[in-house]
Design an enzyme around this catalytic site. Structure first.
Site, PDB file in Angstrom:
ATOM      1  N   SER A   1      18.178 -49.238  87.856  1.00 22.64           N
ATOM      2  CA  SER A   1      18.184 -49.511  86.408  1.00 22.64           C
ATOM      3  C   SER A   1      16.810 -49.260  85.790  1.00 22.64           C
ATOM      4  CB  SER A   1      18.572 -50.968  86.136  1.00 22.64           C
ATOM      5  OG  SER A   1      19.837 -51.270  86.656  1.00 22.64           O
ATOM      6  N   GLN A   2      16.830 -49.010  84.479  1.00 25.86           N
ATOM      7  CA  GLN A   2      15.588 -48.880  83.711  1.00 25.86           C
ATOM      8  C   GLN A   2      14.817 -50.210  83.814  1.00 25.86           C
ATOM      9  OE1 GLN A   2      16.444 -47.832  79.652  1.00 25.86           O
ATOM     10  NE2 GLN A   2      14.378 -48.312  78.964  1.00 25.86           N
TER      11      GLN A   2
END
Ligand code: SAH
Length: 213
Positions: free
Chosen positions: A64-65
């Site tokens: 994930s970011q």
């Protein structure tokens, strides 16, 4: 694996960026500043690992970011010793952030190769979650109830089985929706009722049923 001054410098910039985007919890910013994110990706991403973006981790999945990791973690409002169930171990990065801020982590992954790889890396880095290979839709009843549940893949709807494994008063943070997800924080009020707060749109890889070899 090498954590150089260059990596540390880029990490500091990443933390500044996330803080600028609105993350205030210092424990989370410190964790992101400490954990070598580039270890959680293939070495070909070494130069870009500290951009605030998701990247491929194999098996068609992504890490994930960092902003999203921080955002979901902040919504969970972790207090030390909280029992947290994470659905979607992926690279193991989010689990490391939770452990770093004092949570006791149970994490489930449906891709066998990611389950093996993340477990090995986390142990090498001194992080010891309870890792499981299986379908997160059914959770892990044996260790329930959990203080918090975090879903890191896009679930088409709120998984009711997981709500059952949540403590009364506990939070579940989950991106809910098919193509685009709405970040939701679900508070379990009683065995029959829950409250839902909404926190904007995100895009996650889908939460899929069953496990994969
Ligand atoms: N938390 C991860 C994000 C990985 S992306 C990280 O920090 O890197 C989401 C992950 O959820 C993928 O690895 C995907 O395989 C996994 N996943 C999707 N559906 C799942 C399910 N039903 N049970 C367990 N894991 C699931």
């Amino acid at each position: 694996m090498n954590d150089t001054f260059r990596h540390k410098g880029l990490r500091k910039k990443l933390v500044e960026g996330i803080s600028y985007k609105g993350i205030e919890d210092k424990r989370i910013l410190d964790a992101i500043g400490k954990i070598p994110r580039h270890f959680f990706m293939d070495s070909t991403f070494d130069n870009i690992a500290y951009q605030d973006k998701p990247f491929p981790i194999g098996s068609g999945q992504t890490i994930s970011q960092p902003y999203t990791v921080a955002f979901q973690t902040e919504l969970l409002q972790i207090t030390k010793g909280d029992k947290v169930l994470e659905i979607g171990t992926g690279s193991g990065y989010q689990a490391a952030v939770l452990l770093e801020i004092g949570a006791k982590v149970y994490t489930i992954e449906r891709h066998h190769d990611l389950f093996i790889k993340s477990q090995k890396l986390l142990h090498e880095l001194g992080y010891h979650p309870n890792s499981f290979y299986g379908d997160g839709y059914i959770g892990k009843e044996a260790f329930s109830p959990y203080d918090k549940i975090l879903i890191t893949a896009g679930a088409p709807e709120i998984p009711e089985e997981l709500i059952k494994q949540l403590k009364i008063g506990g939070y579940m943070v989950a991106p809910i929706g098919k193509n685009i997800q709405i970040m939701k924080r679900i508070t379990k009020l009683s065995d029959e009722e829950y409250d839902i707060e909404r926190f904007g749109e995100f895009v996650f890889v889908p939460m899929l049923k069953g496990k994969i070899n």
